[in-house]
Design an enzyme around this catalytic site. Structure first.
Site, PDB file in Angstrom:
ATOM      1  N   HIS A 332       1.027  -1.151   0.308  1.00  0.00           N
ATOM      2  CA  HIS A 332       0.444  -0.584  -0.743  1.00  0.00           C
ATOM      3  C   HIS A 332       1.065   1.405  -0.249  1.00  0.00           C
ATOM      4  O   HIS A 332       1.043   1.735  -1.216  1.00  0.00           O
ATOM      5  CB  HIS A 332      -0.436   0.234   1.364  1.00  0.00           C
ATOM      6  N   GLU A 333       1.929   1.497   1.341  1.00  0.00           N
ATOM      7  CA  GLU A 333       2.939   2.273   0.898  1.00  0.00           C
ATOM      8  C   GLU A 333       3.585   2.825  -0.400  1.00  0.00           C
ATOM      9  O   GLU A 333       3.896   3.893  -1.013  1.00  0.00           O
ATOM     10  CB  GLU A 333       3.380   2.199   2.316  1.00  0.00           C
ATOM     11  N   HIS A 336       1.412   4.112  -3.099  1.00  0.00           N
ATOM     12  CA  HIS A 336       1.142   5.354  -2.920  1.00  0.00           C
ATOM     13  C   HIS A 336       2.490   5.918  -3.706  1.00  0.00           C
ATOM     14  O   HIS A 336       2.003   7.704  -3.966  1.00  0.00           O
ATOM     15  CB  HIS A 336       1.712   6.345  -1.672  1.00  0.00           C
ATOM     16  N   GLU A 392      -6.600   6.326  -1.764  1.00  0.00           N
ATOM     17  CA  GLU A 392      -6.064   5.211  -1.021  1.00  0.00           C
ATOM     18  C   GLU A 392      -6.770   3.995  -1.733  1.00  0.00           C
ATOM     19  O   GLU A 392      -5.957   3.214  -1.029  1.00  0.00           O
ATOM     20  CB  GLU A 392      -6.805   5.804   0.535  1.00  0.00           C
ATOM     21  N   ASP A 396      -4.772   0.627  -2.055  1.00  0.00           N
ATOM     22  CA  ASP A 396      -5.176  -0.404  -1.456  1.00  0.00           C
ATOM     23  C   ASP A 396      -5.289  -1.875  -2.816  1.00  0.00           C
ATOM     24  O   ASP A 396      -4.771  -2.901  -2.549  1.00  0.00           O
ATOM     25  CB  ASP A 396      -6.719  -0.385  -0.980  1.00  0.00           C
ATOM     26  N   HIS A 457      -9.686   7.472   3.409  1.00  0.00           N
ATOM     27  CA  HIS A 457      -9.426   6.349   3.092  1.00  0.00           C
ATOM     28  C   HIS A 457     -11.187   5.512   3.043  1.00  0.00           C
ATOM     29  O   HIS A 457     -11.813   5.891   3.817  1.00  0.00           O
ATOM     30  CB  HIS A 457      -9.432   5.727   3.903  1.00  0.00           C
ATOM     31  N   ARG A 463     -12.543  -1.293   1.790  1.00  0.00           N
ATOM     32  CA  ARG A 463     -11.201  -1.357   1.840  1.00  0.00           C
ATOM     33  C   ARG A 463     -11.009  -2.940   1.749  1.00  0.00           C
ATOM     34  O   ARG A 463      -9.862  -3.520   0.446  1.00  0.00           O
ATOM     35  CB  ARG A 463     -10.259  -1.468   3.127  1.00  0.00           C
TER      36      ARG A 463
HETATM   37 ZN    ZN Z   1      -2.159   4.956   2.242  1.00  0.00          ZN
END
Ligand code: ZN
Length: 495
Positions: A332-333, A336, A392, A396, A457, A463
């Protein structure tokens, strides 16, 4: 930011929060005046709600120029006045009026000056509250979560730990990591990040919408992402740790004074950093934090010690659960760096175009698919905002895919793990289950509504559902028939 302010993250919100800690719901105003010391600062006579004025009032010892004041995140700039929703301004102004009450009691010149005259237009286009704070508190009681409500939901120990973490999180973190952090975790986490980075880069080759130049640049950017894991080294050196808190006075007697001193102290620290070279190694989260983040301007990712624990990660867990937990967070990071905002920064963290136009157009088409997908989801009849949550959601989806592919690579190298006894699941299924499990949560309808309006988010439920319904691997391993809700036949994929 507005909601965070109400919970005490800005000086104004914090003062109000601190002052209201033990107040019975029905008589906040009276108790405030009993609780708070009387301040006799000479208040400069200025018309309107000038931001310098407010900061002077809050932090009289702080030597800031007006120019520096305008850059402070919690202050109203002219731009903010003119472009902010009137409800937000009303709420802010209410805080300031209450603050004046706190400090000087009702009816002082300050209070009168800060409470705008509803009849007088000032010609600046500023919005004024339509009624006084007392009246509005009464009429809004059905829609607004008050500090007292929040208190009844949050156990005191959580409030105390939260405050300690907010104010002295690195000192708290030193105790926390000495107690809980396994020194091997850092190396293991670094290795997992590299496995997920590799999987992410391999997927780039499968994306038909990317041109070769942009693809290579994306790989370069992925390679350049650096990581910070666990905690900054300085917290284990008592001398260095003391230096960080030098000038912050804490006592055992007064919570209010501790918080007040902290904001005075942290404003001074922040203002000292203005126009200095930014430090790459500065941590924005404390070690006990169960969270992680990507810094676009540094092209770095950070995983505090708090998130390197179950249910995200445990040395004893099957790899399927670790990849489904912390692995997806890492993915996820990383993703980004390539979401709708992160993609605008190059591998050094400079905001600079590095995309070919054709790929950019395809990217935007694909992200539009996700905007539409998530906009179809609702919580209590209220729609998710697919545009507000786009970055986000991209992260995800990309994170799940990269982590799953990394897990499959791990299995190819190391062989299948044994299956968990008494759980009738394959390891692939366990991966997805582990991913979904970290989002188990419960919240009040009010909190869910707040999240829909303010959070970037998606709600936890989506999610999970949003990402898994885009995953071919999920549909395959859970044998979802084509046309069923989790395998509807139309998928969104960006990365
Ligand atoms: Zn995030």
């Amino acid at each position: 930011m507005a909601e965070a302010g109400r919970q005490g993250r800005t000086p104004v919100g914090l003062l109000q929060y601190a002052a209201g800690m033990d107040l019975p719901q029905e008589t906040p105003r009276r108790r405030l005046s009993c609780w708070l010391p009387t301040f006799n600062q000479p208040w400069e006579q200025k018309p309107g709600l000038g931001s310098t004025y407010i900061l002077d009032a809050l932090f009289p010892s702080l030597p800031l120029t007006p120019n520096q004041v305008e850059q402070s995140y919690f202050l109203l700039t002219d731009d903010y006045y003119l472009n902010t929703d009137s409800q937000v301004l009303d709420a802010y102004l209410e805080y300031m009026v209450e603050l004046a009450y706190c400090w000087e009691g009702a009816g002082t010149p300050t209070e009168q000056e800060m409470r705008p005259d509803p009849g007088a237009g000032d010609g600046s286009g500023l919005h004024h509250p339509s009624s006084g704070p007392e009246e509005r508190r009464g009429e809004a009681s059905t829609t607004r979560i008050t500090i007292a409500d929040l208190q009844s939901c949050t156990p005191r120990w959580q409030t105390c730990i939260g405050n300690t973490d907010d104010t002295m999180g690195f000192a708290l973190g030193a105790l926390f990591v000495k107690e809980t952090f396994d020194r091997n975790s850092k190396g293991i986490a670094e290795q997992m990040i590299n496995e997920i980075r590799t999987a992410f880069k391999e997927s780039l080759d499968q994306l038909s919408w990317m041109d070769p130049d942009t693809r290579e640049a994306a790989k370069d950017k992925a390679d350049a992402i650096y990581d910070m894991i666990g905690f900054p080294d300085f917290i284990l050196d008592p001398k260095e740790l003391d230096d960080v808190y030098d000038g912050y006075e804490v006592g055992e007697e007064s919570f209010f004074n501790n918080m007040f001193n902290f904001y005075n102290f942290s404003s001074r620290v922040m203002s000292e950093q203005l126009r200095k070279r930014p430090s790459r190694d500065q941590w924005s989260m404390t070690p006990p934090t169960v969270n992680a983040y990507y810094m676009a301007t540094k092209n770095g990712i950070v995983f505090p010690a708090g998130i390197l624990q179950a249910p995200f990660y445990s040395h004893d867990h099957p790899k399927a659960l670790n990849f489904g937990g912390i692995g997806v967070v890492m993915g996820h990071e990383l993703t980004h760096a390539f979401d709708d905002q992160g993609r605008e920064y190059d591998k050094e963290g400079n905001m600079r175009p590095w995309w070919q136009n054709s790929s950019l157009q395809s990217f935007q088409q694909r992200t539009e698919c996700m905007v539409e997908q998530y906009s179809r989801y609702t919580v209590n009849g209220e729609k998710v905002n697919g545009r507000q949550t786009l970055g986000e959601n991209i992260a995800d989806n990309g994170g799940l895919k990269a982590a799953y592919n990394a897990y499959r690579s791990w299995v190819r190298l190391n062989g299948e793990e044994k299956r968990l006894p008494a759980v009738n699941l394959t390891n692939d299924q366990l991966f997805f289950l582990g991913f979904a499990q970290v989002w188990c949560s419960v919240r009040t309808p009010e909190s869910a509504h707040e999240g829909l309006v303010t959070d970037t988010h998606s709600p936890p439920r989506y999610r999970v559902i949003g990402t898994l319904s885009n995953s071919q691997d999920f549909a395959h391993h859970f044998q979802c028939p084509v046309g069923s809700p989790m395998n509807s036949g139309s998928r969104c994929e960006v990365w």
